[in-house]
Scaffold this motif. Structure first.
Motif, PDB file in Angstrom:
ATOM      1  N   GLY A 239      37.470  41.946  38.424  1.00 28.80           N
ATOM      2  CA  GLY A 239      38.670  41.367  37.836  1.00 28.80           C
ATOM      3  C   GLY A 239      38.357  40.659  36.524  1.00 28.80           C
ATOM      4  O   GLY A 239      37.219  40.222  36.298  1.00 28.80           O
ATOM      5  N   PHE A 240      39.366  40.588  35.628  1.00 27.29           N
ATOM      6  CA  PHE A 240      39.190  39.918  34.337  1.00 27.29           C
ATOM      7  C   PHE A 240      40.448  39.152  33.972  1.00 27.29           C
ATOM      8  O   PHE A 240      41.513  39.376  34.538  1.00 27.29           O
ATOM      9  CB  PHE A 240      38.887  40.952  33.240  1.00 27.29           C
ATOM     10  CG  PHE A 240      37.526  41.587  33.391  1.00 27.29           C
ATOM     11  CD1 PHE A 240      36.392  40.946  32.937  1.00 27.29           C
ATOM     12  CD2 PHE A 240      37.396  42.814  34.044  1.00 27.29           C
ATOM     13  CE1 PHE A 240      35.137  41.510  33.112  1.00 27.29           C
ATOM     14  CE2 PHE A 240      36.149  43.387  34.220  1.00 27.29           C
ATOM     15  CZ  PHE A 240      35.011  42.728  33.747  1.00 27.29           C
ATOM     16  N   SER A 241      40.310  38.270  32.992  1.00 28.27           N
ATOM     17  CA  SER A 241      41.451  37.517  32.460  1.00 28.27           C
ATOM     18  C   SER A 241      42.430  38.478  31.781  1.00 28.27           C
ATOM     19  O   SER A 241      42.009  39.488  31.211  1.00 28.27           O
ATOM     20  CB  SER A 241      40.933  36.497  31.445  1.00 28.27           C
ATOM     21  OG  SER A 241      41.973  36.120  30.568  1.00 28.27           O
ATOM     22  N   PRO A 242      43.737  38.114  31.786  1.00 29.25           N
ATOM     23  CA  PRO A 242      44.712  38.963  31.084  1.00 29.25           C
ATOM     24  C   PRO A 242      44.400  39.122  29.597  1.00 29.25           C
ATOM     25  O   PRO A 242      44.850  40.078  28.976  1.00 29.25           O
ATOM     26  CB  PRO A 242      46.037  38.204  31.276  1.00 29.25           C
ATOM     27  CG  PRO A 242      45.841  37.355  32.486  1.00 29.25           C
ATOM     28  CD  PRO A 242      44.388  36.991  32.505  1.00 29.25           C
ATOM     29  N   SER A 243      43.612  38.218  29.027  1.00 24.34           N
ATOM     30  CA  SER A 243      43.316  38.302  27.593  1.00 24.34           C
ATOM     31  C   SER A 243      42.137  39.221  27.273  1.00 24.34           C
ATOM     32  O   SER A 243      41.859  39.490  26.102  1.00 24.34           O
ATOM     33  CB  SER A 243      43.040  36.904  27.033  1.00 24.34           C
ATOM     34  OG  SER A 243      41.983  36.312  27.751  1.00 24.34           O
ATOM     35  N   VAL A 244      41.449  39.709  28.303  1.00 23.73           N
ATOM     36  CA  VAL A 244      40.312  40.613  28.064  1.00 23.73           C
ATOM     37  C   VAL A 244      40.816  42.048  27.867  1.00 23.73           C
ATOM     38  O   VAL A 244      41.613  42.535  28.679  1.00 23.73           O
ATOM     39  CB  VAL A 244      39.307  40.544  29.245  1.00 23.73           C
ATOM     40  CG1 VAL A 244      38.265  41.653  29.139  1.00 23.73           C
ATOM     41  CG2 VAL A 244      38.637  39.182  29.296  1.00 23.73           C
ATOM     42  N   ASP A 245      40.403  42.689  26.782  1.00 23.61           N
ATOM     43  CA  ASP A 245      40.794  44.089  26.557  1.00 23.61           C
ATOM     44  C   ASP A 245      39.547  44.984  26.489  1.00 23.61           C
ATOM     45  O   ASP A 245      38.428  44.512  26.645  1.00 23.61           O
ATOM     46  CB  ASP A 245      41.674  44.228  25.303  1.00 23.61           C
ATOM     47  CG  ASP A 245      40.945  43.776  24.048  1.00 23.61           C
ATOM     48  OD1 ASP A 245      39.695  43.803  24.019  1.00 23.61           O
ATOM     49  OD2 ASP A 245      41.632  43.376  23.083  1.00 23.61           O
ATOM     50  N   TRP A 246      39.765  46.280  26.215  1.00 25.09           N
ATOM     51  CA  TRP A 246      38.636  47.222  26.256  1.00 25.09           C
ATOM     52  C   TRP A 246      37.623  46.980  25.136  1.00 25.09           C
ATOM     53  O   TRP A 246      36.497  47.453  25.205  1.00 25.09           O
ATOM     54  CB  TRP A 246      39.128  48.673  26.280  1.00 25.09           C
ATOM     55  CG  TRP A 246      39.762  49.001  27.599  1.00 25.09           C
ATOM     56  CD1 TRP A 246      41.095  49.122  27.855  1.00 25.09           C
ATOM     57  CD2 TRP A 246      39.096  49.169  28.862  1.00 25.09           C
ATOM     58  NE1 TRP A 246      41.306  49.348  29.198  1.00 25.09           N
ATOM     59  CE2 TRP A 246      40.097  49.398  29.833  1.00 25.09           C
ATOM     60  CE3 TRP A 246      37.761  49.147  29.271  1.00 25.09           C
ATOM     61  CZ2 TRP A 246      39.809  49.605  31.190  1.00 25.09           C
ATOM     62  CZ3 TRP A 246      37.466  49.358  30.619  1.00 25.09           C
ATOM     63  CH2 TRP A 246      38.479  49.573  31.550  1.00 25.09           C
ATOM     64  N   ASP A 247      38.002  46.225  24.110  1.00 23.01           N
ATOM     65  CA  ASP A 247      37.032  45.899  23.057  1.00 23.01           C
ATOM     66  C   ASP A 247      36.165  44.703  23.433  1.00 23.01           C
ATOM     67  O   ASP A 247      35.037  44.579  22.973  1.00 23.01           O
ATOM     68  CB  ASP A 247      37.768  45.569  21.742  1.00 23.01           C
ATOM     69  CG  ASP A 247      38.477  46.788  21.196  1.00 23.01           C
ATOM     70  OD1 ASP A 247      37.948  47.908  21.396  1.00 23.01           O
ATOM     71  OD2 ASP A 247      39.563  46.637  20.598  1.00 23.01           O
ATOM     72  N   THR A 248      36.720  43.813  24.261  1.00 17.30           N
ATOM     73  CA  THR A 248      35.986  42.569  24.547  1.00 17.30           C
ATOM     74  C   THR A 248      35.403  42.521  25.959  1.00 17.30           C
ATOM     75  O   THR A 248      34.662  41.598  26.282  1.00 17.30           O
ATOM     76  CB  THR A 248      36.927  41.349  24.368  1.00 17.30           C
ATOM     77  OG1 THR A 248      38.057  41.518  25.225  1.00 17.30           O
ATOM     78  CG2 THR A 248      37.380  41.206  22.926  1.00 17.30           C
ATOM     79  N   VAL A 249      35.736  43.498  26.794  1.00 16.79           N
ATOM     80  CA  VAL A 249      35.309  43.410  28.196  1.00 16.79           C
ATOM     81  C   VAL A 249      33.783  43.423  28.334  1.00 16.79           C
ATOM     82  O   VAL A 249      33.085  44.206  27.685  1.00 16.79           O
ATOM     83  CB  VAL A 249      35.961  44.533  29.048  1.00 16.79           C
ATOM     84  CG1 VAL A 249      35.469  45.904  28.640  1.00 16.79           C
ATOM     85  CG2 VAL A 249      35.738  44.294  30.535  1.00 16.79           C
TER      86      VAL A 249
END
Ligand code: MTE
Ligand code: MO
Length: 379
Positions: A230-240
């Motif tokens: 799981g990740f924060s809603p603010s994490v996207d495929w560039d920052t994961v």
């Protein structure tokens, strides 16, 4: 074609993908049985289904730092003490189709039926680990890795791991199962042996088990390291950064309305609307209450439990089926739209988040916000 030799499937299983095969049932059928019939149990395969000859099957058990490797044939496993548990298995992506409406997520577009409940019979993993000399208070060994007999084009097998405490604790109930609902486990579900890790995400319930490795570290497999987190809603495929989140194990509390379906026209029964569904929580917690509202939460109605296992937390592994007849005000006209919400509460008093906006994650896992559906009333 690596998929040339797949098993036959029931036509009621609606594929989310065909190669590999992934499919779920209509929610209407799902909530009709406390024990999901084998041929109607959702299928989640990442790879082609392996063909295993039960007469030549061998399970290997290896302990990191020890040179001795144990191995068991199917007959040898069946001679060990036999246990049966009733446990629900759910995919981390169950109900993903609702989260993806907030913002697109990557993954199979599961409805609310990537879940099922069955009686599993087999050997306790704990008994095998004891035969291998693993004790309750190992200092360095922390994980139990599982490898399946299914592999990808580069010959990498499906794999996952669970913490050693879950595997060795008598309350963990982890099974190496050879029966599903009283018959040999069907090919799609892991014939001849699959791991059942009750209360834990589907991905760790490794099918077609070939090897157990008790280790210092978690499974190095893609599915343990770079997926099912799981990740924060603010994490996207560039920052994961997959190293930053723990692998999902125990699942949070969830529920869903199975009948009526979203968008359906509903007929009232003597002024009442009948609603049915399931609720379940991970970690061996039991459902203690299911609340339903049709007025956006101004009034909550407590549902009745139609089927619940008698097992006590923290060993309550099965889902709860619930239903409710909600009185419909006479002012509500023919054709009018109603929005129905459900949330469940487990024996830790944990409950579900209200909306998907605040739990959104790029991979669309842990989709346990209130289930909200819209129906049209027929007078
Ligand atoms: N085990 C192997 N060997 N290969 C797989 O692809 N899929 C996992 C798990 N075990 C998988 C596996 C996932 S993600 C889930 S949700 C469950 O099996 C699905 O189990 P089922 O197909 O019996 O419903
Ligand atoms: Mo899954």
């Amino acid at each position: 074609d690596p998929y040339a030799n797949e098993p036959r499937r029931h036509i009621a299983l609606k594929p989310a993908s065909k190669k590999p095969f992934n499919a779920e049932l209509s929610p209407l059928l799902l909530c009709e049985n406390f024990i999901t019939p084998n041929e109607l149990f959702y299928v989640r395969n990442h790879l082609p289904v392996p063909e295993v000859d039960p007469d030549n099957y061998e399970l290997e058990v290896e302990i990191e730092g020890k040179s001795r490797i144990l191995s068991f044939t199917l007959d040898e496993l069946k001679k060990l003490p036999k246990h049966t548990i009733t446990a629900t298995i759910m995919c981390a992506g169950n109900r993903r189709s609702e989260m993806t409406k907030v913002k697109a997520v990557k993954g199979l577009n599961w409805g609310p039926a990537a879940i099922g409940n069955a009686c599993w019979t087999g050997v306790k993993l704990r008994d095998i680990l004891k035969l291998a000399g693993v004790t309750e208070d190992e200092e360095n060994l922390k994980h139990v890795q599982f490898e399946g007999l299914d592999f990808d084009a580069t010959s990498k097998q499906y794999g996952a791991s669970i913490p050693l405490w879950k595997a060795i604790d008598n309350r963990g109930d982890v099974l190496l199962a050879y029966e599903m609902n009283g018959v040999p486990i069907p090919r799609d579900h892991g014939f001849p042996i699959r791991v059942i890790v009750p209360g834990v995400v589907g991905a760790r319930n490794v099918k077609w088990l070939s090897r157990i490795y008790v280790s210092v570290n978690e499974s190095p497999s893609h599915w343990q390291q770079n997926d099912y987190k799981g990740f924060s809603p603010s994490v996207d495929w560039d920052t994961v950064d997959y190293t930053k989140s723990p692998a999902i194990q125990e699942l949070p509390v969830i529920s869903a309305i199975c009948n009526p379906l979203d968008g359906q026209k509903v007929h009232l029964e003597e002024g009442y609307l009948k609603v049915k569904g399931y609720a379940w929580s991970g970690g061996g917690q039991r459902i203690v209450r299911v609340d339903v509202t049709i007025d956006g939460g101004k009034t909550w109605h407590v549902a009745n439990f139609d089927a619940q296992d008698s097992a006590v937390p923290p060993k309550h592994w099965a889902w709860t089926l619930w239903s409710l007849k909600i009185p419909i005000n006479e002012k509500i006209k023919d054709g009018e739209e109603l929005e129905i919400w459900v949330k469940a509460i487990d024996s830790c008093y944990n409950t579900q988040p209200e909306s998907f906006e605040n739990i959104w994650n790029l991979r669309g896992v842990l989709n346990n916000a209130y289930h909200r559906i819209k129906v049209n009333v027929c007078r």
